[in-house]
Design a protein around this motif. Structure first.
Motif, short mmCIF file in Angstrom:
data_model
loop_
_atom_site.label_atom_id
_atom_site.label_comp_id
_atom_site.label_asym_id
_atom_site.label_seq_id
_atom_site.Cartn_x
_atom_site.Cartn_y
_atom_site.Cartn_z
N ASP A 60 39.85 -1.84 -23.20
CA ASP A 60 41.12 -1.33 -23.18
C ASP A 60 41.97 -1.85 -24.51
O ASP A 60 42.98 -1.32 -24.76
CB ASP A 60 41.90 -1.61 -21.89
N GLU A 61 41.62 -2.91 -24.84
CA GLU A 61 42.04 -3.57 -25.86
C GLU A 61 41.54 -3.35 -27.19
O GLU A 61 41.82 -3.80 -28.49
CB GLU A 61 42.23 -5.18 -25.70
N THR A 62 40.58 -2.43 -27.35
CA THR A 62 39.95 -2.10 -28.65
C THR A 62 39.99 -0.85 -29.17
O THR A 62 40.03 0.25 -28.34
CB THR A 62 38.19 -2.32 -28.22
N ARG A 63 40.43 -0.90 -30.44
CA ARG A 63 40.31 0.61 -31.17
C ARG A 63 39.28 1.04 -31.56
O ARG A 63 38.66 2.11 -31.36
CB ARG A 63 41.48 0.31 -32.38
N ARG A 64 38.44 -0.09 -32.18
CA ARG A 64 36.83 0.20 -32.45
C ARG A 64 36.34 -0.97 -32.68
O ARG A 64 36.90 -2.28 -32.93
CB ARG A 64 36.88 1.11 -33.66
N VAL A 65 34.98 -1.10 -32.64
CA VAL A 65 34.23 -2.19 -32.71
C VAL A 65 33.74 -2.37 -34.31
O VAL A 65 33.33 -1.34 -34.78
CB VAL A 65 32.90 -2.22 -31.79
N VAL A 66 34.03 -3.51 -34.68
CA VAL A 66 33.74 -3.88 -36.21
C VAL A 66 32.19 -4.36 -36.27
O VAL A 66 31.58 -3.97 -37.10
CB VAL A 66 34.68 -4.80 -36.76
N ALA A 67 31.82 -5.32 -35.46
CA ALA A 67 30.70 -5.97 -35.49
C ALA A 67 30.21 -6.70 -34.16
O ALA A 67 30.99 -7.06 -33.49
CB ALA A 67 30.35 -6.89 -36.65
N ARG A 68 28.74 -6.69 -34.01
CA ARG A 68 28.40 -7.35 -32.86
C ARG A 68 27.33 -8.28 -33.25
O ARG A 68 26.40 -7.82 -33.96
CB ARG A 68 27.89 -6.47 -31.71
#
Length: 318
Positions: A60-68
């Motif tokens: 819910d706090e993520t607009r998009r994942v940048v890296a994992r």
């Protein structure tokens, strides 16, 4: 001279607490002071504590994942901030709960500033701070995620140094520097969520002028050069989803795309003309992924391209 104070004695903060009242009790404020407040106590006062784990709260706090990388997930939040786990914190809260970032840190800073002016008559700047890592360096530093009544960046472009050299892109992020200075006095395990920085009244704006806020320090999608991690960028480019284009930035110049194609596919024939790039030979999927990463897209087949049948690429946006 710049001085920083971060006194002991702040009580545990809960929902609805008046942060300005706590600050006024801790400090003898003067016009031109800068008050820093950690995002955690702002969030606690605003009721941003929820049950569960970081993993529960992260979507819910993520607009998009940048890296994992292993257990670490770097995301871009709704605020535009790029942070590990969206800045969700599980420390200094009851077990089984986490603290989310404030919904609007700039608005939080403005509210504290206005309340301090009404309560004390002092015109101060206010920063909401949080801890962040850096892409190229180990460790973390505190940065400003919310600001009110403060110049957050000082643009020195056009100034001349002592040797007569004109500065081109020098723009100190003074709000972040103040946040880092405050953290040196606050520490991480000392229960000192409030700090006062004195000696930079030149950065504090007149009462009633809140300035652009810390949002002015956030680079928009596509302007930070590192919209995805190295692995994620490859996957996103090859997948070619339209929703992923913004993070790759504006379309590159034709010669940049031509150079990249020649480097990756040395057997391909590439020609740039009239705002398009025509490519004959080479794996189509690889070509499409390269074009996507550079902000281009295939538009039609070309049956008389140099070197045989080919594909024509044009910028994805004008």
């Amino acid at each position: 001279m710049i001085t920083v104070q971060a006194p002991d004695g702040a009580p545990e903060v809960g929902p609805g607490d008046d942060l300005a009242a706590l600050v006024a009790d801790l400090f003898d404020l003067a016009d031109g002071d800068v008050v820093t407040v950690t995002s955690k106590v702002v969030s606690k006062a605003e009721g941003r504590v929820r049950p569960g784990t970081r993993d529960d709260a992260l979507p819910d706090e993520t607009r998009r994942v940048v890296a994992r990388r292993g257990p670490t997930t770097i995301v871009r939040t709704s605020h535009g901030l790029t942070l590990a786990a969206a800045g969700i914190d599980a420390s200094n809260v009851a077990p089984g709960t986490v603290v989310l970032l404030p919904e609007d840190p700039d608005a939080s800073a403005r509210a504290i500033r206005e309340s301090l002016l009404a309560r004390t008559g002092r015109n101060v700047g206010v920063l909401v701070t949080d801890t962040a890592g850096r892409a190229w360096r180990e460790g973390q530093v505190d940065i400003a995620i919310g600001a009110a009544g403060l110049r957050v960046i000082v643009d020195l472009a056009g100034s001349v140094d002592a040797h007569g050299n004109e500065l081109a892109v020098t723009a100190p992020a003074v709000a972040d520097e103040l946040a880092g200075a405050a953290e040196l006095a606050q520490g991480k395990l000392t229960a000192r969520p409030f700090a006062l920085v004195r000696g930079r009244d030149d950065l504090v704006l007149p009462a009633g002028e809140h300035g652009p806020g810390a949002a002015a320090l956030v680079r928009p999608d596509g302007a930070d050069l590192f919209g995805y991690g190295a692995r994620e960028a490859v996957v996103r480019a090859l997948r070619g989803g339209e929703q992923d284009r913004a993070a790759f930035g504006a379309p590159a110049e034709p010669d940049e795309l031509v150079e990249a194609i020649r480097e990756v596919l040395p057997g391909a024939t590439v020609e740039a003309a009239a705002g398009s790039v025509v490519v004959a030979g080479g794996d189509v999927r690889t070509l499409s992924g390269l074009a996507f990463a550079f902000g281009w897209r295939p538009v039609d087949a070309v049956d008389d391209a140099p070197g045989g049948d080919g594909l024509r690429f044009r910028p994805a946006t004008p």
